[in-house]
Design a protein around this motif. Structure first.
Motif, PDB file in Angstrom:
ATOM      1  N   ASP A 110      -6.745  -1.554  -5.378  1.00 52.19           N
ATOM      2  CA  ASP A 110      -7.682  -0.578  -4.818  1.00 52.19           C
ATOM      3  C   ASP A 110      -7.116   0.068  -3.559  1.00 52.19           C
ATOM      4  OD1 ASP A 110      -9.440  -1.098  -6.841  1.00 52.19           O
ATOM      5  OD2 ASP A 110     -10.787  -2.360  -5.647  1.00 52.19           O
ATOM      6  N   GLU A 111      -6.390  -0.715  -2.762  1.00 51.68           N
ATOM      7  CA  GLU A 111      -5.786  -0.171  -1.550  1.00 51.68           C
ATOM      8  C   GLU A 111      -4.621   0.760  -1.889  1.00 51.68           C
ATOM      9  OE1 GLU A 111      -4.825  -3.515   0.906  1.00 51.68           O
ATOM     10  OE2 GLU A 111      -6.917  -3.841   1.508  1.00 51.68           O
ATOM     11  N   TRP A 112      -3.869   0.419  -2.930  1.00 52.27           N
ATOM     12  CA  TRP A 112      -2.797   1.328  -3.360  1.00 52.27           C
ATOM     13  C   TRP A 112      -3.395   2.684  -3.741  1.00 52.27           C
ATOM     14  CZ3 TRP A 112      -0.154  -2.196  -7.617  1.00 52.27           C
ATOM     15  CH2 TRP A 112       0.320  -3.370  -7.013  1.00 52.27           C
ATOM     16  N   ASP A 113      -4.471   2.623  -4.532  1.00 54.00           N
ATOM     17  CA  ASP A 113      -5.107   3.863  -4.988  1.00 54.00           C
ATOM     18  C   ASP A 113      -5.637   4.672  -3.807  1.00 54.00           C
ATOM     19  OD1 ASP A 113      -4.571   3.178  -7.604  1.00 54.00           O
ATOM     20  OD2 ASP A 113      -6.597   2.415  -8.016  1.00 54.00           O
ATOM     21  N   ARG A 114      -6.199   3.976  -2.812  1.00 53.02           N
ATOM     22  CA  ARG A 114      -6.736   4.666  -1.642  1.00 53.02           C
ATOM     23  C   ARG A 114      -5.622   5.384  -0.883  1.00 53.02           C
ATOM     24  NH1 ARG A 114     -10.840   7.394   0.445  1.00 53.02           N
ATOM     25  NH2 ARG A 114     -11.101   7.097   2.686  1.00 53.02           N
ATOM     26  N   MET A 115      -4.466   4.740  -0.729  1.00 49.02           N
ATOM     27  CA  MET A 115      -3.346   5.395  -0.043  1.00 49.02           C
ATOM     28  C   MET A 115      -2.871   6.627  -0.804  1.00 49.02           C
ATOM     29  SD  MET A 115      -0.968   2.427   1.689  1.00 49.02           S
ATOM     30  CE  MET A 115      -1.166   1.119   0.473  1.00 49.02           C
ATOM     31  N   ILE A 116      -2.801   6.527  -2.112  1.00 46.41           N
ATOM     32  CA  ILE A 116      -2.382   7.679  -2.910  1.00 46.41           C
ATOM     33  C   ILE A 116      -3.401   8.806  -2.784  1.00 46.41           C
ATOM     34  CG2 ILE A 116      -1.984   8.497  -5.266  1.00 46.41           C
ATOM     35  CD1 ILE A 116      -0.867   5.630  -5.844  1.00 46.41           C
ATOM     36  N   ASP A 117      -4.682   8.452  -2.827  1.00 47.23           N
ATOM     37  CA  ASP A 117      -5.739   9.465  -2.748  1.00 47.23           C
ATOM     38  C   ASP A 117      -5.750  10.188  -1.405  1.00 47.23           C
ATOM     39  OD1 ASP A 117      -6.603   8.990  -5.314  1.00 47.23           O
ATOM     40  OD2 ASP A 117      -8.253   7.669  -4.727  1.00 47.23           O
ATOM     41  N   VAL A 118      -5.641   9.442  -0.315  1.00 47.41           N
ATOM     42  CA  VAL A 118      -5.730  10.048   1.017  1.00 47.41           C
ATOM     43  C   VAL A 118      -4.384  10.621   1.455  1.00 47.41           C
ATOM     44  CG1 VAL A 118      -6.233   9.642   3.458  1.00 47.41           C
ATOM     45  CG2 VAL A 118      -7.618   8.521   1.692  1.00 47.41           C
ATOM     46  N   SER A 147       5.806   9.771   8.242  1.00 45.01           N
ATOM     47  CA  SER A 147       5.962   8.533   8.998  1.00 45.01           C
ATOM     48  C   SER A 147       7.428   8.134   8.960  1.00 45.01           C
ATOM     49  CB  SER A 147       5.110   7.423   8.367  1.00 45.01           C
ATOM     50  OG  SER A 147       5.431   6.145   8.898  1.00 45.01           O
ATOM     51  N   VAL A 148       7.852   7.296   9.905  1.00 48.28           N
ATOM     52  CA  VAL A 148       9.190   6.721   9.759  1.00 48.28           C
ATOM     53  C   VAL A 148       9.243   5.850   8.503  1.00 48.28           C
ATOM     54  CG1 VAL A 148       9.768   6.807  12.213  1.00 48.28           C
ATOM     55  CG2 VAL A 148       8.655   4.777  11.291  1.00 48.28           C
ATOM     56  N   SER A 149       8.078   5.464   7.988  1.00 49.72           N
ATOM     57  CA  SER A 149       8.032   4.741   6.709  1.00 49.72           C
ATOM     58  C   SER A 149       8.339   5.662   5.540  1.00 49.72           C
ATOM     59  CB  SER A 149       6.657   4.092   6.505  1.00 49.72           C
ATOM     60  OG  SER A 149       6.464   3.036   7.422  1.00 49.72           O
ATOM     61  N   GLY A 150       8.459   6.958   5.797  1.00 46.86           N
ATOM     62  CA  GLY A 150       8.947   7.896   4.799  1.00 46.86           C
ATOM     63  C   GLY A 150      10.452   8.079   4.875  1.00 46.86           C
ATOM     64  N   LEU A 151      11.082   7.337   5.783  1.00 41.15           N
ATOM     65  CA  LEU A 151      12.535   7.363   5.948  1.00 41.15           C
ATOM     66  C   LEU A 151      13.169   6.021   5.614  1.00 41.15           C
ATOM     67  CD1 LEU A 151      12.488   9.136   9.416  1.00 41.15           C
ATOM     68  CD2 LEU A 151      13.160  10.202   7.257  1.00 41.15           C
ATOM     69  N   ALA A 157       5.211  -2.507   3.017  1.00 44.36           N
ATOM     70  CA  ALA A 157       4.956  -1.065   3.154  1.00 44.36           C
ATOM     71  C   ALA A 157       5.392  -0.266   1.929  1.00 44.36           C
ATOM     72  CB  ALA A 157       5.669  -0.524   4.387  1.00 44.36           C
ATOM     73  N   ALA A 158       5.601  -0.935   0.793  1.00 45.61           N
ATOM     74  CA  ALA A 158       6.165  -0.228  -0.363  1.00 45.61           C
ATOM     75  C   ALA A 158       5.313   0.961  -0.795  1.00 45.61           C
ATOM     76  CB  ALA A 158       6.350  -1.200  -1.529  1.00 45.61           C
ATOM     77  N   VAL A 159       4.029   0.744  -0.973  1.00 49.46           N
ATOM     78  CA  VAL A 159       3.166   1.834  -1.447  1.00 49.46           C
ATOM     79  C   VAL A 159       2.946   2.877  -0.354  1.00 49.46           C
ATOM     80  CG1 VAL A 159       0.927   2.435  -2.437  1.00 49.46           C
ATOM     81  CG2 VAL A 159       2.053   0.302  -3.109  1.00 49.46           C
ATOM     82  N   TYR A 160       2.727   2.412   0.871  1.00 45.70           N
ATOM     83  CA  TYR A 160       2.569   3.335   1.990  1.00 45.70           C
ATOM     84  C   TYR A 160       3.819   4.208   2.127  1.00 45.70           C
ATOM     85  CZ  TYR A 160       1.819   5.020   6.767  1.00 45.70           C
ATOM     86  OH  TYR A 160       1.661   5.813   7.883  1.00 45.70           O
ATOM     87  N   SER A 161       4.993   3.588   2.073  1.00 47.54           N
ATOM     88  CA  SER A 161       6.240   4.340   2.153  1.00 47.54           C
ATOM     89  C   SER A 161       6.365   5.319   0.998  1.00 47.54           C
ATOM     90  CB  SER A 161       7.441   3.395   2.159  1.00 47.54           C
ATOM     91  OG  SER A 161       7.541   2.704   3.385  1.00 47.54           O
TER      92      SER A 161
END
Length: 248
Positions: A110-118, A147-151, A157-161
């Motif tokens: 559910d948290e993965w889906d929330r990150m993708i949605d937002v 984010s630096v998590s995009g680098l 942080a796999a899904v967030y990244s």
């Protein structure tokens, strides 16, 4: 160093998502102080309207609207209301985001889906809502908060990244598709905000909060955004990474 007392030479209409706290709130204050018209969107209406009132008491111009970036209709209404009020939309700051970090084997789907949605769909919804207006104007500026998590990718942080890498890829594609539109990606490092409150895994939350002693203030990101949107029309600042000096 940017002079915080300086007024904008040409005030712009700037829409900011996730404006009720953290980077969005700091950016709203910073841009309003520079003379820009700020349109504030977020789900927490009480905090949002209090911020708009505060800005107006300081002689700034702020317009607050309830906004859910996961709802395309809500985003379209947000943009349409700003356009109706000011007659144009110069800048969209796609800032709304969540960061419920966890290991993949915790299976917090559910948290993965929330990150993708937002973090991803919310950015797409914003782009879709402003592109027709900016296209008709033959100018506009979209600022996407990554984010630096995009680098880099770290454990938990796999899904967030993944969402933040996607924001960077999306931004680059948008930039290449347009010769009138400016596109900027801002990638913050550890920044003082409420993002850690979305972490449901208590062990991970404690570990992240333990690193926040070196975090930079959200105003540093507001300054970066002001710098990017203040450049001449022929200058497109494509990417800025802003992080604590002490961050590895």
């Amino acid at each position: 160093m940017i002079d915080s007392s300086a007024k904008a030479a040409a005030p712009k209409v700037v829409l900011i998502t996730g404006a009720s706290s953290g980077i969005g709130e700091a950016t709203a204050r910073r841009l309003a102080a520079a003379g820009h018209h700020v349109v504030l969107g977020a789900r927490r209406a009480d905090r949002l309207h209090a911020l708009a009132k505060e800005i107006e008491t300081r002689a700034g111009d702020a317009f607050a609207l309830d906004l859910d970036v996961t709802d395309p209709g809500s985003v379209r209404s947000f943009v349409a209301a700003a356009h109706e009020r000011y007659g144009r939309v110069d800048v969209l700051v796609n800032n709304a985001g969540v960061m419920p970090l966890s290991r993949l084997d915790a299976l917090r789907v559910d948290e993965w889906d929330r990150m993708i949605d937002v973090n991803l769909r919310g950015v797409l919804h914003g782009i879709a809502a402003v592109l027709p207006i900016m296209g008709a104007q033959r100018e506009g500026h979209i600022v996407n908060i990554s984010s630096v998590s995009g680098l880099r990718v770290d454990p938990t942080a796999a899904v967030y990244s993944a969402t933040k890498y996607a924001v960077r890829a999306l931004s680059e594609g948008l930039r290449q598709e347009s010769r009138d539109l400016r596109v900027t990606v801002i990638s913050p490092g550890l920044t003082r905000s409420e993002l850690t409150e979305s972490i449901g895994d208590r062990g991970v939350k404690g570990a992240v909060e333990g690193q926040m002693g070196i975090a930079i203030p959200a105003t540093a990101i507001g300054d970066a955004i002001l710098y990017a949107i203040s450049q001449p029309a022929e200058v497109d600042v494509n990417e800025l990474v802003v992080r604590p000096t002490a961050q590895g």
